[in-house]
Design a protein around this motif. Structure first.
Motif: not given
Length: 293
Positions: A216-244
């Motif tokens: 389960l700890s490997l789900v952290v790897l799924k967050a990397l594309p989300v952060l790269i797409i949405g941006g590392f400094t935006s909560i809204g970017g994390a949401i949008v990146g996850g949706l994309i």
């Protein structure tokens, strides 16, 4: 066309699960500049603690409160024992510290609760539900609603309170914030505590989806594309990146999978993230770094 929308909306709802992991990264990175690779281990620790308490007969609400207290305490200990002594060190030093910390947390969880796999039932089945003629997952709808409430609470906390104003000041210029009397240690402690709470919510949802196990700890790897797409400094970017990411991987699996072979869902988000790194390195909502030489 109904099938297309079912796949699209299902992907968007699944992407919310990725956003929950990414939000924990964003909170800590925005406040302290630390990329906390131990976030995945914190998610595992939360899910494992909660389900272990349930199996020992602890009522659901009490198990949740005890786990929440444990996560906040763990986050505060990490901030005090790791972040403060390494402040002003190079980013690679901080990253390696959190990487080593992730293995320590996993080892501690294994020592405390054992290594067996657990099932986690939150009372929400993963059966299809018909909404407007479309069949959607009940669990995905529940996860999306939970994430929406969490984001709303975080938005109020960081945009409408004095603490939120202090956090934004620290994020913009730590030295200027310090000169104004803002206590950086207090801000960091609050952010890490909130990240611990986010890790608990994400741990429960991911544990119910995948089962509570050490992978389960490997789900952290799924967050990397989300952060790269949405941006590392935006909560809204994390949401949008996850949706994309969620929508893209589901659509790619259904429509491109038969053409290129199965398994495209596992690597397509990383290819999309690589494209963003080439075209827009800061992400959609990230802050571009400006360096003067």
């Amino acid at each position: 066309m109904d099938f297309f929308f079912e796949v699209l909306i299902g992907g968007l709802l699944a992407g919310v699960m990725y956003s929950l992991i990414a939000i924990g990264f964003v909170l800590i990175y925005k406040a302290s500049g630390v990329f906390n690779f131990a976030q995945g281990a914190m998610v595992l620790f939360a899910a494992l603690t909660f389900v272990s308490l349930l199996e020992r007969g602890v009522p659901f609400l009490l198990a949740f409160l005890v786990t929440l207290a444990a996560m906040i305490l763990l986050a505060l200990l990490i901030e005090r024992a790791v972040l403060r002594p390494l402040v002003n060190r190079s980013p690679i030093t901080l990253f390696m510290a959190t990487l080593g910390l992730s293995y320590m947390i996993e080892g501690f969880a294994q020592m405390l609760w054992g290594t067996q796999v657990h099932g986690l039932d939150l009372g929400v089945s993963d059966e299809p539900l018909e909404v407007g003629g479309l069949l959607l997952s009940r669990f995905d709808l529940f996860a999306a609603a939970t994430a929406a409430v969490l984001v709303a609470v975080l938005s109020v906390l960081f945009n409408k309170t004095r603490m939120g104003l202090s956090l934004r000041a620290v994020a913009d210029d730590p030295l200027a914030a310090l000169s104004l009397g803002i206590r950086l240690q207090r801000i960091w402690a609050v952010v890490w505590a909130v990240a611990g709470f986010v890790g608990l919510v994400a741990g429960l949802l991911w544990g119910a989806r995948l089962g509570v196990q050490f992978s389960l700890s490997l789900v952290v790897l799924k967050a990397l594309p989300v952060l790269i797409i949405g941006g590392f400094t935006s909560i809204g970017g994390a949401i949008v990146g996850g949706l994309i990411v969620g929508a893209a991987e589901k659509l790619a699996e259904v429509y491109l999978g038969p053409l290129v072979g199965g398994g495209i869902e596992n690597w397509f988000p990383y290819g999309l993230a690589l494209l963003f790194l080439l075209v827009r390195p800061a992400g959609l909502f990230g802050e571009r770094a400006i360096e003067r030489v």
